[in-house]
Design a protein around this motif. Structure first.
Motif, PDB file in Angstrom:
ATOM      1  N   SER A  14       0.703  -1.338  -0.065  1.00  0.00           N
ATOM      2  CA  SER A  14      -0.037   0.040   0.053  1.00  0.00           C
ATOM      3  C   SER A  14       0.767   1.412   0.022  1.00  0.00           C
ATOM      4  CB  SER A  14      -0.918   0.102   1.353  1.00  0.00           C
ATOM      5  OG  SER A  14      -1.588  -1.200   1.318  1.00  0.00           O
ATOM      6  N   LYS A  18       2.980   2.598  -6.543  1.00  0.00           N
ATOM      7  CA  LYS A  18       3.187   1.897  -7.765  1.00  0.00           C
ATOM      8  C   LYS A  18       1.845   2.287  -8.697  1.00  0.00           C
ATOM      9  CE  LYS A  18       0.110  -1.562  -5.425  1.00  0.00           C
ATOM     10  NZ  LYS A  18      -0.183  -0.662  -4.577  1.00  0.00           N
ATOM     11  N   GLY A  37      -6.388  -2.659  -7.642  1.00  0.00           N
ATOM     12  CA  GLY A  37      -6.795  -2.187  -6.092  1.00  0.00           C
ATOM     13  C   GLY A  37      -8.013  -1.635  -6.026  1.00  0.00           C
ATOM     14  N   TYR A  40     -11.016  -3.985  -5.919  1.00  0.00           N
ATOM     15  CA  TYR A  40     -11.271  -4.546  -4.539  1.00  0.00           C
ATOM     16  C   TYR A  40     -11.742  -3.525  -3.432  1.00  0.00           C
ATOM     17  CZ  TYR A  40      -8.713  -8.697  -5.746  1.00  0.00           C
ATOM     18  OH  TYR A  40      -8.374  -9.798  -6.336  1.00  0.00           O
ATOM     19  N   ARG A  41     -11.471  -2.131  -3.925  1.00  0.00           N
ATOM     20  CA  ARG A  41     -11.979  -0.991  -3.080  1.00  0.00           C
ATOM     21  C   ARG A  41     -13.500  -0.951  -3.442  1.00  0.00           C
ATOM     22  NH1 ARG A  41      -8.288   3.014  -1.237  1.00  0.00           N
ATOM     23  NH2 ARG A  41      -6.353   1.940  -1.051  1.00  0.00           N
ATOM     24  N   ARG A  88     -10.944   6.218  -1.932  1.00  0.00           N
ATOM     25  CA  ARG A  88      -9.720   6.277  -1.554  1.00  0.00           C
ATOM     26  C   ARG A  88      -9.446   6.747  -0.382  1.00  0.00           C
ATOM     27  NH1 ARG A  88      -7.539   3.834  -5.458  1.00  0.00           N
ATOM     28  NH2 ARG A  88      -8.703   4.336  -7.335  1.00  0.00           N
ATOM     29  N   ALA A  96     -11.082  -2.935   1.408  1.00  0.00           N
ATOM     30  CA  ALA A  96     -10.237  -3.605   0.340  1.00  0.00           C
ATOM     31  C   ALA A  96      -9.590  -4.924   0.613  1.00  0.00           C
ATOM     32  CB  ALA A  96      -9.701  -2.606  -0.822  1.00  0.00           C
ATOM     33  N   SER A  97      -8.853  -4.638   1.542  1.00  0.00           N
ATOM     34  CA  SER A  97      -7.789  -5.326   2.175  1.00  0.00           C
ATOM     35  C   SER A  97      -8.461  -6.623   2.912  1.00  0.00           C
ATOM     36  CB  SER A  97      -6.636  -4.920   3.061  1.00  0.00           C
ATOM     37  OG  SER A  97      -5.952  -5.822   3.613  1.00  0.00           O
ATOM     38  N   ALA A 100     -10.282  -8.794   0.101  1.00  0.00           N
ATOM     39  CA  ALA A 100      -9.396  -9.387  -0.740  1.00  0.00           C
ATOM     40  C   ALA A 100      -8.679 -10.630  -0.247  1.00  0.00           C
ATOM     41  CB  ALA A 100      -8.296  -8.392  -0.927  1.00  0.00           C
ATOM     42  N   ARG A 106     -11.679 -13.019  -5.131  1.00  0.00           N
ATOM     43  CA  ARG A 106     -10.429 -12.960  -5.941  1.00  0.00           C
ATOM     44  C   ARG A 106     -10.670 -13.445  -7.271  1.00  0.00           C
ATOM     45  NH1 ARG A 106      -6.629 -10.647  -3.105  1.00  0.00           N
ATOM     46  NH2 ARG A 106      -5.375 -10.709  -5.106  1.00  0.00           N
ATOM     47  N   GLY A 126      -0.907  -3.797  -8.754  1.00  0.00           N
ATOM     48  CA  GLY A 126      -1.631  -4.510  -7.695  1.00  0.00           C
ATOM     49  C   GLY A 126      -0.706  -5.251  -6.720  1.00  0.00           C
ATOM     50  N   ARG A 127      -1.370  -6.444  -6.310  1.00  0.00           N
ATOM     51  CA  ARG A 127      -0.365  -7.268  -5.387  1.00  0.00           C
ATOM     52  C   ARG A 127      -0.010  -8.666  -6.168  1.00  0.00           C
ATOM     53  NH1 ARG A 127      -1.860  -3.395  -3.534  1.00  0.00           N
ATOM     54  NH2 ARG A 127      -2.137  -2.595  -1.300  1.00  0.00           N
ATOM     55  N   MET A 129      -0.611  -9.208  -9.540  1.00  0.00           N
ATOM     56  CA  MET A 129      -0.431  -9.017 -11.103  1.00  0.00           C
ATOM     57  C   MET A 129       0.367  -9.986 -11.829  1.00  0.00           C
ATOM     58  SD  MET A 129      -2.788  -6.765 -11.657  1.00  0.00           S
ATOM     59  CE  MET A 129      -3.378  -7.460 -10.319  1.00  0.00           C
ATOM     60  N   ARG A 177      -2.210  -3.491   6.952  1.00  0.00           N
ATOM     61  CA  ARG A 177      -2.679  -3.955   5.556  1.00  0.00           C
ATOM     62  C   ARG A 177      -1.569  -4.841   5.158  1.00  0.00           C
ATOM     63  NH1 ARG A 177      -4.923   1.032   2.796  1.00  0.00           N
ATOM     64  NH2 ARG A 177      -4.481  -0.327   0.873  1.00  0.00           N
ATOM     65  N   ASP A 181      -2.141  -8.573   3.929  1.00  0.00           N
ATOM     66  CA  ASP A 181      -1.989  -8.635   2.340  1.00  0.00           C
ATOM     67  C   ASP A 181      -0.793 -10.050   2.273  1.00  0.00           C
ATOM     68  OD1 ASP A 181      -4.030  -7.097   1.903  1.00  0.00           O
ATOM     69  OD2 ASP A 181      -2.739  -5.237   1.044  1.00  0.00           O
ATOM     70  N   ARG A 184      -1.938 -13.588   3.918  1.00  0.00           N
ATOM     71  CA  ARG A 184      -3.433 -14.541   3.454  1.00  0.00           C
ATOM     72  C   ARG A 184      -2.836 -15.488   2.612  1.00  0.00           C
ATOM     73  NH1 ARG A 184      -4.872  -9.565  -0.444  1.00  0.00           N
ATOM     74  NH2 ARG A 184      -3.560 -10.098  -2.235  1.00  0.00           N
TER      75      ARG A 184
HETATM   76  O1   DC Z   1      -3.474  -1.022  -4.052  1.00  0.00           O
HETATM   77  P1   DC Z   1      -4.639  -0.700  -3.255  1.00  0.00           P
HETATM   78  O2   DC Z   1      -4.098   0.091  -2.006  1.00  0.00           O
HETATM   79  O3   DC Z   1      -5.649   0.211  -3.933  1.00  0.00           O
HETATM   80  O4   DC Z   1      -5.225  -1.950  -2.642  1.00  0.00           O
HETATM   81  C1   DC Z   1      -6.219  -2.229  -1.915  1.00  0.00           C
HETATM   82  C2   DC Z   1      -6.259  -3.337  -1.161  1.00  0.00           C
HETATM   83  O5   DC Z   1      -6.940  -4.341  -2.224  1.00  0.00           O
HETATM   84  C3   DC Z   1      -5.194  -4.029  -0.806  1.00  0.00           C
HETATM   85  O6   DC Z   1      -4.581  -3.781   0.703  1.00  0.00           O
HETATM   86  C4   DC Z   1      -5.133  -5.753  -1.079  1.00  0.00           C
HETATM   87  C5   DC Z   1      -6.160  -5.544  -1.916  1.00  0.00           C
HETATM   88  N1   DC Z   1      -5.589  -5.914  -3.344  1.00  0.00           N
HETATM   89  C6   DC Z   1      -5.288  -7.469  -3.766  1.00  0.00           C
HETATM   90  O7   DC Z   1      -5.606  -8.160  -2.831  1.00  0.00           O
HETATM   91  N2   DC Z   1      -4.948  -7.655  -4.754  1.00  0.00           N
HETATM   92  C7   DC Z   1      -4.770  -6.708  -5.881  1.00  0.00           C
HETATM   93  N3   DC Z   1      -4.289  -7.184  -7.058  1.00  0.00           N
HETATM   94  C8   DC Z   1      -5.093  -5.282  -5.534  1.00  0.00           C
HETATM   95  C9   DC Z   1      -5.396  -4.960  -4.270  1.00  0.00           C
END
Ligand code: DC
Length: 218
Positions: A14, A18, A37, A40-41, A88, A96-97, A100, A106, A126-127, A129, A177, A181, A184
């Motif tokens: 976070s 990026k 993200g 997820y938000r 935001r 979102a977290s 997710a 997912r 993202g996380r 990708m 977070r 993240d 998990r």
């Molecule tokens: O990138 P961001 O802070 O907007 O993402 C918000 C939350 O969404 C992040 O804490 C975890 C989840 N997320 C995810 O699990 N996988 C992604 N590809 C993008 C975001």
């Protein structure tokens, strides 16, 4: 040149910057941009509007699958209404977290993300990708910065937007977070073996953008 549509995957924690870097790189290359993200938000936000708990995996899945979202004119539209900064806030990030962590959420968002891969190319942030959504990406970047630097960046962003912020709460939130993240079981936040690490703690945005562009060879 191969006929595979190129993807640059930029993953990271976070507030690492990026999203900013990915957006500029996409603009410079004339590529599409996916802010995963935001999906997820939006799921967390839509769930809240529909009174579905962030802990209810079975209830969240149809919310994620049915998201009526459009990314156009630099804005995100949910069911025809501009979302603006509603997704935001720190609370939306926390939501979102939380949503997710659920595999069914997912999975519901997977194809939607892959559909962003259109000619002439895509920059996706993202996380997961690089690990799950675009494992065949031509370039994989894992972009980090220290938690302190990230909290400071987020603080400035929120103040600029006229939203209230406290640096200590922000730092604590970011750490929570990151931990959620990264811990998990499904698609955790972690660099793939083929990712290039980019620590932006002492870098400007321009330097980070240059770093990514220099490593992208079509
Ligand atoms: O990138 P961001 O802070 O907007 O993402 C918000 C939350 O969404 C992040 O804490 C975890 C989840 N997320 C995810 O699990 N996988 C992604 N590809 C993008 C975001």
């Amino acid at each position: 040149m191969s006929d595979v549509i190129p993807v640059i995957a930029i993953d990271g924690p976070s507030a690492s910057g990026k999203g900013t870097v990915a957006g500029i790189v996409a603009g410079k290359l004339g590529f599409h941009y996916l802010d995963s993200g935001a999906l997820y938000r939006l799921t967390a936000y839509a769930a809240q509007q529909q009174d579905v708990s962030w802990d209810d995996e079975a209830g969240l899945e149809p919310v994620a699958r049915a998201l009526d979202v459009q990314f156009k004119e630099g804005e995100i539209w949910l069911a025809g209404a501009a979302v603006g900064d509603a997704i935001r806030s720190e609370e939306a990030g926390r939501g979102a977290s939380r949503v997710a962590v659920w595999p069914r959420v997912r999975d519901a968002l997977l194809q939607r993300q892959r559909d962003f891969r259109r000619s002439p190319g895509l920059v996706a942030d993202g996380r997961d990708m690089a690990s799950v959504v675009f494992p065949d990406a031509q370039l994989k970047i894992f972009l980090t910065a220290t938690a302190e630097a990230r909290a400071e960046r987020r603080y400035k962003q929120l103040i600029e937007k006229g939203m209230g912020a406290n640096i200590h709460t922000l730092l604590q939130d970011l750490r929570e977070r990151d931990a959620r993240d990264a811990a998990r079981p499904v698609a955790p936040l972690k660099p793939t073996e083929d990712a290039i690490l980019l620590d932006t703690t002492d870098m400007t945005i321009d330097q980070a953008v240059r770093f990514v562009l220099d490593r992208f060879v079509v």
